[in-house]
Design an enzyme around this catalytic site. Structure first.
Site, PDB file in Angstrom:
ATOM      1  N   GLY A  95      40.122  50.068  39.473  1.00 63.64           N
ATOM      2  CA  GLY A  95      41.422  49.888  38.814  1.00 63.64           C
ATOM      3  C   GLY A  95      42.521  50.765  39.385  1.00 63.64           C
ATOM      4  O   GLY A  95      43.639  50.779  38.855  1.00 63.64           O
ATOM      5  N   ARG A 111      37.911  28.156  48.313  1.00 68.83           N
ATOM      6  CA  ARG A 111      37.828  26.856  48.977  1.00 68.83           C
ATOM      7  C   ARG A 111      36.477  26.622  49.651  1.00 68.83           C
ATOM      8  O   ARG A 111      36.319  25.639  50.380  1.00 68.83           O
ATOM      9  CB  ARG A 111      38.940  26.740  50.033  1.00 68.83           C
ATOM     10  CG  ARG A 111      40.291  26.489  49.437  1.00 68.83           C
ATOM     11  CD  ARG A 111      40.335  25.117  48.781  1.00 68.83           C
ATOM     12  NE  ARG A 111      41.567  24.890  48.084  1.00 68.83           N
ATOM     13  CZ  ARG A 111      42.644  24.310  48.629  1.00 68.83           C
ATOM     14  NH1 ARG A 111      42.638  23.937  49.880  1.00 68.83           N
ATOM     15  NH2 ARG A 111      43.714  24.134  47.906  1.00 68.83           N
ATOM     16  N   GLU A 124      30.087  58.218  41.503  1.00 69.68           N
ATOM     17  CA  GLU A 124      31.446  57.689  41.581  1.00 69.68           C
ATOM     18  C   GLU A 124      31.945  57.570  40.151  1.00 69.68           C
ATOM     19  O   GLU A 124      31.372  56.831  39.343  1.00 69.68           O
ATOM     20  CB  GLU A 124      31.450  56.321  42.268  1.00 69.68           C
ATOM     21  CG  GLU A 124      32.849  55.713  42.323  1.00 69.68           C
ATOM     22  CD  GLU A 124      32.906  54.427  43.135  1.00 69.68           C
ATOM     23  OE1 GLU A 124      32.016  54.201  43.989  1.00 69.68           O
ATOM     24  OE2 GLU A 124      33.842  53.645  42.923  1.00 69.68           O
ATOM     25  N   GLY A 132      39.990  48.490  46.029  1.00 69.66           N
ATOM     26  CA  GLY A 132      39.918  47.135  46.557  1.00 69.66           C
ATOM     27  C   GLY A 132      41.072  46.242  46.182  1.00 69.66           C
ATOM     28  O   GLY A 132      41.955  45.949  47.000  1.00 69.66           O
ATOM     29  N   HIS A 133      41.116  45.838  44.922  1.00 70.92           N
ATOM     30  CA  HIS A 133      41.999  44.746  44.513  1.00 70.92           C
ATOM     31  C   HIS A 133      43.466  44.974  44.878  1.00 70.92           C
ATOM     32  O   HIS A 133      44.144  44.076  45.389  1.00 70.92           O
ATOM     33  CB  HIS A 133      41.837  44.507  43.004  1.00 70.92           C
ATOM     34  CG  HIS A 133      42.582  43.318  42.521  1.00 70.92           C
ATOM     35  ND1 HIS A 133      43.871  43.394  42.034  1.00 70.92           N
ATOM     36  CD2 HIS A 133      42.255  42.002  42.496  1.00 70.92           C
ATOM     37  CE1 HIS A 133      44.279  42.187  41.709  1.00 70.92           C
ATOM     38  NE2 HIS A 133      43.325  41.327  41.968  1.00 70.92           N
ATOM     39  N   THR A 153      34.912  41.639  36.707  1.00 72.57           N
ATOM     40  CA  THR A 153      34.623  42.719  37.649  1.00 72.57           C
ATOM     41  C   THR A 153      33.697  43.700  36.926  1.00 72.57           C
ATOM     42  O   THR A 153      33.438  43.535  35.731  1.00 72.57           O
ATOM     43  CB  THR A 153      35.928  43.402  38.130  1.00 72.57           C
ATOM     44  OG1 THR A 153      35.597  44.451  39.048  1.00 72.57           O
ATOM     45  CG2 THR A 153      36.729  43.994  36.975  1.00 72.57           C
ATOM     46  N   THR A 154      33.191  44.706  37.660  1.00 70.53           N
ATOM     47  CA  THR A 154      32.286  45.670  37.041  1.00 70.53           C
ATOM     48  C   THR A 154      32.976  46.317  35.845  1.00 70.53           C
ATOM     49  O   THR A 154      34.066  46.868  35.980  1.00 70.53           O
ATOM     50  CB  THR A 154      31.904  46.763  38.070  1.00 70.53           C
ATOM     51  OG1 THR A 154      31.573  46.122  39.295  1.00 70.53           O
ATOM     52  CG2 THR A 154      30.732  47.579  37.582  1.00 70.53           C
ATOM     53  N   ARG A 173      26.894  40.660  45.188  1.00 68.79           N
ATOM     54  CA  ARG A 173      26.490  40.330  43.818  1.00 68.79           C
ATOM     55  C   ARG A 173      25.335  39.340  43.822  1.00 68.79           C
ATOM     56  O   ARG A 173      25.198  38.540  44.751  1.00 68.79           O
ATOM     57  CB  ARG A 173      27.680  39.695  43.080  1.00 68.79           C
ATOM     58  CG  ARG A 173      28.686  40.703  42.584  1.00 68.79           C
ATOM     59  CD  ARG A 173      29.772  40.013  41.780  1.00 68.79           C
ATOM     60  NE  ARG A 173      30.548  40.973  41.029  1.00 68.79           N
ATOM     61  CZ  ARG A 173      30.294  41.319  39.767  1.00 68.79           C
ATOM     62  NH1 ARG A 173      29.323  40.747  39.095  1.00 68.79           N
ATOM     63  NH2 ARG A 173      31.021  42.223  39.170  1.00 68.79           N
ATOM     64  N   GLU A 188      27.843  48.176  47.687  1.00 69.27           N
ATOM     65  CA  GLU A 188      27.829  48.242  46.223  1.00 69.27           C
ATOM     66  C   GLU A 188      26.843  47.196  45.732  1.00 69.27           C
ATOM     67  O   GLU A 188      26.824  46.068  46.230  1.00 69.27           O
ATOM     68  CB  GLU A 188      29.245  47.957  45.716  1.00 69.27           C
ATOM     69  CG  GLU A 188      29.414  48.175  44.248  1.00 69.27           C
ATOM     70  CD  GLU A 188      30.831  47.835  43.779  1.00 69.27           C
ATOM     71  OE1 GLU A 188      31.794  48.049  44.550  1.00 69.27           O
ATOM     72  OE2 GLU A 188      30.948  47.349  42.655  1.00 69.27           O
ATOM     73  N   HIS A 228      31.474  36.359  45.900  1.00 71.93           N
ATOM     74  CA  HIS A 228      32.418  36.594  47.006  1.00 71.93           C
ATOM     75  C   HIS A 228      31.657  36.946  48.291  1.00 71.93           C
ATOM     76  O   HIS A 228      31.458  36.089  49.133  1.00 71.93           O
ATOM     77  CB  HIS A 228      33.518  37.608  46.644  1.00 71.93           C
ATOM     78  CG  HIS A 228      33.119  38.777  45.789  1.00 71.93           C
ATOM     79  ND1 HIS A 228      32.052  39.591  46.075  1.00 71.93           N
ATOM     80  CD2 HIS A 228      33.663  39.266  44.642  1.00 71.93           C
ATOM     81  CE1 HIS A 228      31.966  40.540  45.175  1.00 71.93           C
ATOM     82  NE2 HIS A 228      32.915  40.367  44.263  1.00 71.93           N
ATOM     83  N   HIS A 256      37.565  41.047  47.887  1.00 73.07           N
ATOM     84  CA  HIS A 256      38.507  39.998  47.516  1.00 73.07           C
ATOM     85  C   HIS A 256      39.078  39.214  48.697  1.00 73.07           C
ATOM     86  O   HIS A 256      39.721  38.184  48.507  1.00 73.07           O
ATOM     87  CB  HIS A 256      39.591  40.557  46.590  1.00 73.07           C
ATOM     88  CG  HIS A 256      38.991  40.998  45.290  1.00 73.07           C
ATOM     89  ND1 HIS A 256      38.201  40.159  44.528  1.00 73.07           N
ATOM     90  CD2 HIS A 256      38.987  42.193  44.648  1.00 73.07           C
ATOM     91  CE1 HIS A 256      37.761  40.811  43.456  1.00 73.07           C
ATOM     92  NE2 HIS A 256      38.224  42.050  43.518  1.00 73.07           N
ATOM     93  N   HIS A 258      30.421  44.448  47.815  1.00 72.97           N
ATOM     94  CA  HIS A 258      29.483  44.288  46.706  1.00 72.97           C
ATOM     95  C   HIS A 258      28.764  42.956  46.880  1.00 72.97           C
ATOM     96  O   HIS A 258      29.369  41.898  46.740  1.00 72.97           O
ATOM     97  CB  HIS A 258      30.287  44.304  45.396  1.00 72.97           C
ATOM     98  CG  HIS A 258      29.450  44.272  44.158  1.00 72.97           C
ATOM     99  ND1 HIS A 258      29.990  44.438  42.905  1.00 72.97           N
ATOM    100  CD2 HIS A 258      28.127  44.098  43.957  1.00 72.97           C
ATOM    101  CE1 HIS A 258      29.038  44.374  41.995  1.00 72.97           C
ATOM    102  NE2 HIS A 258      27.890  44.143  42.608  1.00 72.97           N
TER     103      HIS A 258
HETATM  104  N1  PXP Z   1      34.180  51.151  42.767  1.00 71.40           N
HETATM  105  C1  PXP Z   1      33.301  50.331  42.142  1.00 71.40           C
HETATM  106  C2  PXP Z   1      31.961  50.870  41.806  1.00 71.40           C
HETATM  107  C3  PXP Z   1      33.625  48.996  41.833  1.00 71.40           C
HETATM  108  O1  PXP Z   1      32.759  48.215  41.183  1.00 71.40           O
HETATM  109  C4  PXP Z   1      34.873  48.504  42.258  1.00 71.40           C
HETATM  110  C5  PXP Z   1      35.207  47.067  42.019  1.00 71.40           C
HETATM  111  O2  PXP Z   1      34.422  46.271  42.833  1.00 71.40           O
HETATM  112  C6  PXP Z   1      35.759  49.385  42.893  1.00 71.40           C
HETATM  113  C7  PXP Z   1      35.401  50.706  43.114  1.00 71.40           C
HETATM  114  C8  PXP Z   1      37.103  48.938  43.353  1.00 71.40           C
HETATM  115  O3  PXP Z   1      37.840  48.561  42.238  1.00 71.40           O
HETATM  116  P1  PXP Z   1      39.251  47.867  42.410  1.00 71.40           P
HETATM  117  O4  PXP Z   1      39.008  46.542  43.073  1.00 71.40           O
HETATM  118  O5  PXP Z   1      39.758  47.749  41.005  1.00 71.40           O
HETATM  119  O6  PXP Z   1      40.059  48.779  43.284  1.00 71.40           O
END
Ligand code: PXP
Length: 238
Positions: A192, A18, A151, A213-214, A100-101, A45, A70, A50, A10, A43
């Site tokens: 999450g 931008r 995971e 991440g987020h 998101t995934t 994609r 990822e 991103h 992110h 990741h």
């Molecule tokens: N693990 C995996 C496999 C994911 O796809 C993600 C989201 O990219 C995360 C962890 C991290 O998730 P979050 O951004 O909700 O913390």
């Protein structure tokens, strides 16, 4: 004590808003290292919404901790990963229309395809991690296809509507962790997780690494990345 993998996607999301050069996710790697992160997750994609090819190439060159790429199992991305040789790949399902995934990888359904892909990664010494829902059938299939690690998808735990649902989802993660560990898999968890819900999951001793991440990037907007990563480490390692 769980290790922390910081997902820096992110940082790139803000850059792509931008289509410019800042903030640079490559610089984020350095700050995460200084703050004490154990690995970096990004990741790549298929739609490059991103993180892009330049990012993963540069990150691989400058990183001093583990790089966890990822990725989906799309042939183009598998070829890139085999050339990049990250320390670990985390295989996830990917849909273009998702924010998101959404769910775990259906290893049961894709077992034949996965066996071959996993073999190619393992031949290169890359650790393979499968992102799955906390279900015994998916763990059995992960063992069958030769994965090193899983995971566990913590999204249902994170989004549970009330305390009783939180407990139910938590129990599923504990049961899945015990089963996977008993059968020799390395167990990670993520998706999450936030500063507010992570402690319960971090308390599951058999989970080796949390990938987050987020919430970290969100806090970093206000307090800086180094502080945001340290705050998370303090929560999960105490
Ligand atoms: N693990 C995996 C496999 C994911 O796809 C993600 C989201 O990219 C995360 C962890 C991290 O998730 P979050 O951004 O909700 O913390």
């Amino acid at each position: 004590m769980s290790k922390l993998g910081v997902n820096i996607d992110h940082v790139a999301t803000i850059r792509q808003a931008r289509m410019t050069f800042e903030p640079d996710p490559v610089k984020a790697v350095h700050l995460c290292e200084i703050a004490g992160a154990d690995s970096i997750v990004s990741h790549l994609r298929e739609d490059r919404r991103h993180i892009n090819d330049r990012d993963v190439k540069l990150i691989k060159e400058i990183i001093n901790i583990r790089l966890n790429l990822e990725m989906s199992i799309a042939p183009e991305i598998v070829d890139i990963a085999l050339k990049l040789v990250p320390d670990q790949v985390s295989l996830v399902p990917e849909k273009r229309e998702e924010v998101t995934t959404e769910g775990g990888l259906d290893v049961v359904l894709k077992r034949n395809e996965l066996k071959e892909i996993i073999r190619r990664f393992k031949d290169k010494g890359i650790v393979v991690n499968l992102f799955i829902d906390p279900e015994i059938s998916q763990i059995d299939a992960s063992l069958e296809v030769g994965s090193d690690a899983i995971e566990l998808h913590t999204g249902s735990y994170a989004n549970a509507a009330d305390q009783s649902a939180v407990e139910d989802e938590f129990k599923k993660i504990v049961t899945a962790t015990d089963y996977a560990k008993k059968h020799g898999l390395i167990v990670h968890a993520g998706h999450g997780l936030t500063y507010f819900n992570v402690k319960k999951i971090a308390g599951i001793k058999e989970i080796e690494e949390l990938n987050i991440g987020h919430t970290i990037i969100s806090r970093a907007v206000f307090v800086g990345l180094e502080r945001a990563v340290k705050d998370m480490i303090n929560l999960i390692k105490t």
